[in-house]
Design a protein around this motif. Structure first.
Motif, PDB file in Angstrom:
ATOM      1  N   THR A  89       0.851  -1.200   0.000  1.00 28.06           N
ATOM      2  CA  THR A  89       0.000   0.000   0.000  1.00 28.06           C
ATOM      3  C   THR A  89       0.881   1.241   0.000  1.00 28.06           C
ATOM      4  O   THR A  89       1.866   1.318   0.732  1.00 28.06           O
ATOM      5  N   HIS A  90       0.513   2.187  -0.851  1.00 30.75           N
ATOM      6  CA  HIS A  90       1.323   3.399  -0.977  1.00 30.75           C
ATOM      7  C   HIS A  90       0.795   4.488  -0.058  1.00 30.75           C
ATOM      8  O   HIS A  90      -0.302   5.000  -0.248  1.00 30.75           O
ATOM      9  N   LEU A  91       1.572   4.804   0.958  1.00 30.53           N
ATOM     10  CA  LEU A  91       1.192   5.874   1.878  1.00 30.53           C
ATOM     11  C   LEU A  91       1.784   7.179   1.374  1.00 30.53           C
ATOM     12  O   LEU A  91       2.978   7.267   1.097  1.00 30.53           O
ATOM     13  N   LYS A  92       0.932   8.176   1.262  1.00 33.18           N
ATOM     14  CA  LYS A  92       1.408   9.466   0.786  1.00 33.18           C
ATOM     15  C   LYS A  92       2.098  10.207   1.929  1.00 33.18           C
ATOM     16  O   LYS A  92       1.537  10.359   3.011  1.00 33.18           O
ATOM     17  N   LEU A  93       3.327  10.615   1.693  1.00 35.00           N
ATOM     18  CA  LEU A  93       4.075  11.335   2.729  1.00 35.00           C
ATOM     19  C   LEU A  93       3.888  12.840   2.585  1.00 35.00           C
ATOM     20  O   LEU A  93       3.734  13.542   3.576  1.00 35.00           O
TER      21      LEU A  93
END
Ligand SMILES: *[C@@H]1O[C@H](CO)[C@@H](O)[C@H](O)[C@H]1NC(C)=O
Ligand SMILES: *[C@@H]1O[C@H](CO)[C@@H](O)[C@H](O)[C@H]1NC(C)=O
Ligand SMILES: *[C@@H]1O[C@H](CO)[C@@H](O)[C@H](O)[C@H]1NC(C)=O
Ligand SMILES: *[C@@H]1O[C@H](CO)[C@@H](O)[C@H](O)[C@H]1NC(C)=O
Ligand SMILES: *[C@@H]1O[C@H](CO)[C@@H](O)[C@H](O)[C@H]1NC(C)=O
Length: 233
Positions: free
Chosen positions: A83-87
């Motif tokens: 899952t791509h967590l937006k930083l």
């Protein structure tokens, strides 16, 4: 293989037979693709870094565009197990105009600058959970919203490794010391046996023969026990 070669020759044959109009069209298409591929995102020559837990790391990313940028959107994402967590994310309105960066995670700090086409971030006080892939993403509306991204890998190493090495050295030296001690004891034993040999002439032959047996039977463990018993008796 053979069929593929045949296809290739037939394709080139067809190309050769085609008129100049088609060739011109192909060139135009190629140029078009080139001009669309204006933006480039890069994490630099080194695409991964090893850092100790607790330290602060720079996640580098730069962009370059030959056709110029307008409302360039960029973001940093962390690939957390798929899952791509937006930083963070932002839009750079124009060249040399600093973006207003939205940061969504603790310990993330934007340190880039539009003056240097730099969209790097700092990750403070890293933990082992921070290990993984960081995706620097950019999209330039000027080139039909084509997506560009570069991946930077962070590897978190334990500070305790150095201590572990010291422990290994300690263990090795202890083992070495014990082996040395055993050797010294054996030498002393040999000397004692030697002096005993000199002491009594009668037991000399017996001891010599038994020690000779000991030497030859070092490899043969089966007979050893029996021989060890004989000097005592
Ligand atoms: C790094 O991790 C080790 C083991 O988990 C821990 O003992 C140490 O305190 C950590 N260092 C920092 C600076 O957090
Ligand atoms: C996430 O990681 C754990 C172990 O680190 C693994 O068991 C699990 O299958 C992973 N999940 C996904 C969606 O990759
Ligand atoms: C990083 O850790 C130090 C010391 O533990 C703390 O003072 C600092 O506020 C932390 N920084 C961030 C951004 O969490
Ligand atoms: C981007 O900016 C950061 C912070 O100022 C700097 O450390 C880094 O070297 C820069 N990267 C490049 C490629 O200029
Ligand atoms: C770029 O990525 C976005 C999602 O981030 C997607 O919706 C869009 O279709 C992509 N554009 C292209 C041209 O692939």
């Amino acid at each position: 293989m053979a069929s593929g070669d045949n296809d290739g020759s037939s394709v080139s044959g067809r190309l050769r037979s085609r008129d100049l109009l088609h060739a011109g069209l192909a060139v135009a298409l190629l140029l078009g693709v080139w001009s669309v591929d204006g933006l480039e995102v890069s994490t630099g020559k080194v695409s991964s870094i090893e850092a100790m837990n607790g330290s602060t790391v720079l996640l580098p990313c730069t962009y370059s565009s030959c056709i110029g940028i307008q409302n360039l959107y960029f973001s940093w994402k962390f690939n957390d197990n798929g899952t791509h967590l937006k930083l963070c994310e932002a839009e750079i309105p124009k060249e040399k105009v600093e973006p207003k960066v939205h940061v969504y995670r603790d310990r993330v700090e934007f340190v880039g600058s539009s003056k240097t086409n730099n969209i790097s971030i700092l990750l403070w006080n890293i933990t082992f959970e921070d290990e993984g892939e960081y995706i620097c993403f950019a999209r330039n509306p000027k080139e039909k919203n084509r997506n560009h991204s570069a991946i930077f890998t962070l590897i978190v190493v334990d500070q305790m490794k150095e201590v572990d090495n010291r422990l290994t050295i300690l263990i090795v030296s202890i083992v070495g010391g014990v082996i040395g001690l055993v050797i010294i004891i054996m030498v002393i034993k040999a000397l004692v046996v030697h002096f005993l040999m000199k002491d009594s002439e009668k037991t000399k032959e017996c001891l010599v023969s038994s020690s000779g047996n000991d030497n030859t039977e070092n490899g043969l463990s089966g007979a050893k026990a029996d021989n060890k018993g004989t000097p005592k008796a």
